[in-house]
Design an enzyme around this catalytic site. Sequence first.
Site, PDB file in Angstrom:
ATOM      1  NE  ARG A  93      -2.412   1.251   3.588  1.00 52.14           N
ATOM      2  CZ  ARG A  93      -2.410   2.456   4.173  1.00 52.14           C
ATOM      3  NH1 ARG A  93      -1.147   2.550   4.776  1.00 52.14           N
ATOM      4  NH2 ARG A  93      -3.210   3.268   3.909  1.00 52.14           N
ATOM      5  CG  ASP A 142      -2.366   5.670   6.765  1.00 55.18           C
ATOM      6  OD1 ASP A 142      -3.572   6.114   6.678  1.00 55.18           O
ATOM      7  OD2 ASP A 142      -1.976   5.066   5.849  1.00 55.18           O
TER       8      ASP A 142
END
Length: 237
Positions: free
Chosen positions: A153, A168
Amino acid sequence: MWCANVFTIFPEAFPGNLGVSNIGKALAANIWRLNLMDLKKFPAKSDRIDAIPYGGGSGMLLSPITFEIAYESLSNDAKLCKKIYFSPRGRQLQQKDLSAISHAPGITLLCGRYEGVDQRILDHYGFEEVSIGDFVLMGGEVAAMAIIEGCVRLLSGVVGEADSISSDSFQNGLLEHDQYTRPQTFRGLSVPEELLSGDHKKIREFRLQQSKKITREKRPDLWIEYVAAEMRAPWQH
Ligand code: SAM
């Protein structure tokens, strides 16, 4: 192309989770490659891939001869990749480790089963032991999928909005702030005023302060690291 070489006796467990969503699409689009090495195809002379432990004890261990034969069939490029063996006694990886791996040409992962593997495989080939938590699984396959998913990712083109990675948890040393969507009030609980203001500077500051508070409360270990880094390089925070 970034490549995950996975040694396992259960290749049929893959791609599993790695075949869905953006990770699966990226696999189909050749953004990354999954090179499954089925250890069952490389038996030692005894025709077995495992053997009982010296000194006694229950269970079987992966034979170093089997591993050697399987490893030798890897390409020279793959042999240069960092090697990880999954084990409950290993180190737990952090986001910065996955980021470093995603910037390398790939990774080589060894999934244990039964009692694990002969120690000389780890010593001779230079495997780092990695755990995904203080609990014992049946095998390393789920751990391999977790690490591969976390790395893929981070590859360019896998997650749509680059921003969603930069905000994140762990990316800047903090845990993520709380998130809200419609409706504005749910079961008497309202979305914080600051997020409704439309003032982007105010929203950024609110989220940063919330990230700091959440990190301090939930992960004092991370908070100590963050504060130390802030003191070393205040302009980065
Ligand atoms: N005898 C080993 C021990 O006590 O450390 C446990 C072996 S476990 C049943 C079989 C395999 O599952 C291990 O070789 C490892 O590859 C994998 N495994 C189990 N728990 C794990 C964890 N917490 N993190 C990563 N891999 C794990």
